[in-house]
Design an enzyme around this catalytic site. Structure first.
Site, PDB file in Angstrom:
ATOM      1  N   THR B  88     -24.874   0.435  30.604  1.00  0.00           N
ATOM      2  CA  THR B  88     -26.247   0.002  30.934  1.00  0.00           C
ATOM      3  C   THR B  88     -26.261   0.145  32.488  1.00  0.00           C
ATOM      4  O   THR B  88     -25.202   0.500  32.987  1.00  0.00           O
ATOM      5  CB  THR B  88     -26.476  -1.491  30.476  1.00  0.00           C
ATOM      6  OG1 THR B  88     -25.652  -2.239  31.262  1.00  0.00           O
ATOM      7  CG2 THR B  88     -26.150  -1.968  29.157  1.00  0.00           C
ATOM      8  N   LYS B 117     -21.582   0.081  37.586  1.00  0.00           N
ATOM      9  CA  LYS B 117     -20.870  -0.327  38.775  1.00  0.00           C
ATOM     10  C   LYS B 117     -21.477  -1.716  39.039  1.00  0.00           C
ATOM     11  O   LYS B 117     -20.626  -2.421  39.849  1.00  0.00           O
ATOM     12  CB  LYS B 117     -21.511   0.610  39.982  1.00  0.00           C
ATOM     13  CG  LYS B 117     -20.959   1.856  39.990  1.00  0.00           C
ATOM     14  CD  LYS B 117     -21.565   2.747  41.365  1.00  0.00           C
ATOM     15  CE  LYS B 117     -22.999   2.906  41.200  1.00  0.00           C
ATOM     16  NZ  LYS B 117     -23.179   4.035  40.009  1.00  0.00           N
ATOM     17  N   GLU B 141     -13.106   4.205  35.603  1.00  0.00           N
ATOM     18  CA  GLU B 141     -13.125   5.417  36.374  1.00  0.00           C
ATOM     19  C   GLU B 141     -14.732   6.116  36.622  1.00  0.00           C
ATOM     20  O   GLU B 141     -14.794   6.613  37.623  1.00  0.00           O
ATOM     21  CB  GLU B 141     -12.206   6.423  35.470  1.00  0.00           C
ATOM     22  CG  GLU B 141     -12.027   7.698  35.960  1.00  0.00           C
ATOM     23  CD  GLU B 141     -11.497   8.047  37.446  1.00  0.00           C
ATOM     24  OE1 GLU B 141     -10.079   7.603  37.576  1.00  0.00           O
ATOM     25  OE2 GLU B 141     -12.161   8.368  38.461  1.00  0.00           O
ATOM     26  N   VAL B 144     -17.034   5.470  39.787  1.00  0.00           N
ATOM     27  CA  VAL B 144     -16.845   6.088  41.017  1.00  0.00           C
ATOM     28  C   VAL B 144     -16.851   7.528  40.775  1.00  0.00           C
ATOM     29  O   VAL B 144     -15.795   8.109  40.025  1.00  0.00           O
ATOM     30  CB  VAL B 144     -15.874   5.626  41.879  1.00  0.00           C
ATOM     31  CG1 VAL B 144     -15.841   6.483  43.436  1.00  0.00           C
ATOM     32  CG2 VAL B 144     -16.028   4.344  42.028  1.00  0.00           C
ATOM     33  N   GLY B 199     -35.498  16.751  39.709  1.00  0.00           N
ATOM     34  CA  GLY B 199     -34.821  15.806  38.927  1.00  0.00           C
ATOM     35  C   GLY B 199     -33.283  15.250  39.526  1.00  0.00           C
ATOM     36  O   GLY B 199     -32.640  14.631  38.997  1.00  0.00           O
ATOM     37  N   GLU B 202     -34.204  10.329  42.211  1.00  0.00           N
ATOM     38  CA  GLU B 202     -35.118   9.665  41.496  1.00  0.00           C
ATOM     39  C   GLU B 202     -36.456   9.280  42.063  1.00  0.00           C
ATOM     40  O   GLU B 202     -36.561   9.490  43.314  1.00  0.00           O
ATOM     41  CB  GLU B 202     -34.501   7.997  41.441  1.00  0.00           C
ATOM     42  CG  GLU B 202     -33.254   8.021  41.027  1.00  0.00           C
ATOM     43  CD  GLU B 202     -32.860   7.733  39.530  1.00  0.00           C
ATOM     44  OE1 GLU B 202     -33.812   7.269  38.789  1.00  0.00           O
ATOM     45  OE2 GLU B 202     -31.754   8.118  38.859  1.00  0.00           O
ATOM     46  N   ASP B 213     -26.070   3.135  46.862  1.00  0.00           N
ATOM     47  CA  ASP B 213     -25.205   3.660  45.832  1.00  0.00           C
ATOM     48  C   ASP B 213     -23.871   3.751  46.395  1.00  0.00           C
ATOM     49  O   ASP B 213     -22.779   3.593  45.790  1.00  0.00           O
ATOM     50  CB  ASP B 213     -25.694   4.800  45.191  1.00  0.00           C
ATOM     51  CG  ASP B 213     -24.946   5.613  44.162  1.00  0.00           C
ATOM     52  OD1 ASP B 213     -24.912   4.791  43.054  1.00  0.00           O
ATOM     53  OD2 ASP B 213     -24.366   6.634  44.289  1.00  0.00           O
ATOM     54  N   LYS B 217     -20.081   1.880  45.547  1.00  0.00           N
ATOM     55  CA  LYS B 217     -18.783   2.630  45.070  1.00  0.00           C
ATOM     56  C   LYS B 217     -17.677   2.337  45.993  1.00  0.00           C
ATOM     57  O   LYS B 217     -16.412   2.154  45.513  1.00  0.00           O
ATOM     58  CB  LYS B 217     -18.905   4.255  44.983  1.00  0.00           C
ATOM     59  CG  LYS B 217     -19.730   4.531  43.881  1.00  0.00           C
ATOM     60  CD  LYS B 217     -20.370   6.097  43.854  1.00  0.00           C
ATOM     61  CE  LYS B 217     -21.249   6.273  42.831  1.00  0.00           C
ATOM     62  NZ  LYS B 217     -22.059   7.491  42.748  1.00  0.00           N
ATOM     63  N   GLY B 311     -24.075  13.573  35.667  1.00  0.00           N
ATOM     64  CA  GLY B 311     -24.061  14.151  34.770  1.00  0.00           C
ATOM     65  C   GLY B 311     -23.581  13.497  33.521  1.00  0.00           C
ATOM     66  O   GLY B 311     -22.591  12.662  33.337  1.00  0.00           O
TER      67      GLY B 311
END
Lengths: 328, 328
Positions: B88, B117, B141, B144, B199, B202, B213, B217, B311
């Site tokens: 999610t 995260k 894994e 990050v 794209g 955001e 972000d 991480k 991705g």
């Protein structure tokens, strides 16, 4: 308790002893209690089933304190050990003496970790099959790229990925020479001499500069990672000795450099070592004695890694990782 | 048989279903027989204790075929599963809904793999301790660097090494914007708009461009790798929105570029996210949406890795690696 027999006490073997000594406390806290039960070099050795002190072994090695009546093969037969660490020098043609050492250690029921490319170049599938049949492990991260993780990177961090190709710089000596040629536009012979004076190139540099060392590493990668069954005869090899300052200048003027690349591709099944034009913005345009590899996969896409391809402690770090992988 | 409950069916969750479908045969031959027993998104789900067909789940997801009466928490309570996969979206403040999902899945006695995260940023040690006490694994894994292996690289290929520092590029959106600014010397706002149209950024880009972000991480890396106990409040954060074309031009004229770097250092205990001058010949001077990290260690020296940081399939590749690590 993990009883270790160390065969080979040159630069890598001594690096391993130093690393074990430094990491003893950490290893014990991680539940691995390493005990060095024997160490040999080509002229003698030491053993104690209750454990040798790594620092004491290093002192004796430096001062001629090895027992000349002890041989590697004797110790392999005589001492009880859980894992054999093989760090004798590479012979890419016969694989010896490492090949015999590894076979005998597996026959004794021990796992094996090696930094010696020779046995794997000569008989990769024979040795791995032999180990597997006995439920033993043969680990060899240190044979390719020193402290640059590549075999374990692919096996343990890209599991499930299909590897389409591996391209890389696997020889720090060649990369140092080419980096210097790029920067100074000196002739090859001049830079080679400089590298020899710095101890970066061997007195007889042909193994490195003719691409043999790189080819041996490619053979190991192809067999280990790409499901191939190949030997040195399957590698198309061209070294760096014919690269001229004029060729290097032409390359740099156009935004390129020249690097000795080893590459193996799954679709063609081809293994090649050759000096290649590499764009200066390409990740493989690395400098100095570093090693690097670009791995192309089906899911993760391209993954690039670089690190120190040689060095006593660095190579021992790869052996340590194999050891921890086996016993934790 | 490994019974999988997938919570979250956005880009990463769907990527995981595609990857499982593509790799089914390979996984079975590797001794892992994955069975998807349930899938949910925020509005509904599907379940079948005998196994759902991943392709069929993808079709139903695309055509509104999920059962609206099914909720994630219901399935976690009701279905028997061995591993829960939590994909999610990240909420770096509350960690929800992932935090509750992960706790409940561990309470049910299942291992957990997450790409989210949020829960780890909010309560890393709580969750890991909770899992450990129950003899379960919590793997992350994918949180990050997407398909760039970093946590498993350090844990599984540099085992025994002490990590002195990690510096890296952990946000592909920022790196894309800075790469374009370097190349075109356009203003930040112009390139951001371009990235939004493609794209890559955001609609509300603040989470990426303000460095939040990247900071999240870093918090995960510091807790997981460096033995620290830190949260978002411990990170000094500066984003990239104030970088001018003039600053970029000055940098490039002197052989540098500007990159958003996240770094954590063991000796100072400091975590920082900030735009840094990076020499164009430095490995962190990477381009486009790539992620990269430079890890400094005591034995292996510096190891550098780069790969696709985002991705759907790439992130699913990291989840697959965790899954294979758990069950092979």
């Amino acid at each position: 308790m993990v009883r270790i027999l160390l065969i080979g006490c040159g630069s890598v073997g001594r690096g391993f002893l130093k690393v074990i000594s430094r990491k003893m406390e950490w290893l014990r806290s991680a539940g691995i209690d390493p005990v060095i039960v024997g160490v040999t070099d080509s002229k003698g050795g030491l053993y104690d089933e209750n454990g040798l002190d790594p620092e004491d072994v290093l002192r004796k090695k430096a001062t001629g304190g090895f027992d000349n009546s002890i041989s590697s093969l004797d110790l392999i037969e005589k001492v009880d050990f859980d894992v054999g660490i093989e760090t004798t020098p590479t012979n890419a043609e016969t694989g010896e003496p490492g090949l015999t050492h590894i076979k005998k250690m597996l026959e004794r029921g021990a796992n094996v970790i090696t930094s010696n490319k020779g046995p794997l170049i000569v008989d990769f599938h024979g040795l791995c099959g032999f180990a597997k049949k006995r439920g033993l492990s043969l680990k060899y991260e240190a044979t390719v790229g020193g402290a640059m993780p590549l075999i374990s990177l692919i096996e343990k961090t890209l599991a499930g990925n299909e590897v389409y190709s591996i391209e890389g710089i696997f020889n720090g000596t060649c990369n140092y020479i080419l980096s210097r040629m790029e920067k100074e536009l000196f002739p090859f012979s001049h830079v080679l001499l400089e590298a020899q004076e710095l101890g970066i190139a061997e007195k007889d540099p042909s193994y490195d500069i003719e691409g043999i060392d790189t080819a041996g590493k490619l053979v190991i990668l192809a067999n280990a990672i790409m499901d191939m069954k190949v030997g040195m005869k399957d590698v198309e090899i061209r070294g760096i000795s014919e690269i001229t300052p004029e060729a290097m200048e032409l390359a740099t003027r156009n935004g390129y450099t020249i690097r000795l690349i080893g590459e193996v591709r799954k679709n063609t099944g081809k293994l090649r070592v050759y000096p290649r034009l590499v764009s200066k913005s390409h990740p493989l345009a690395i400098y100095g004695t570093l090693n690097a590899a670009l791995v192309k996969t089906d899911l993760a896409g391209e993954v690039f890694v670089s690190g120190r391809g040689a060095g006593s402690i660095e190579t021992a770090s790869a052996i340590l990782n194999d050891l921890i992988g086996l016993y934790s």
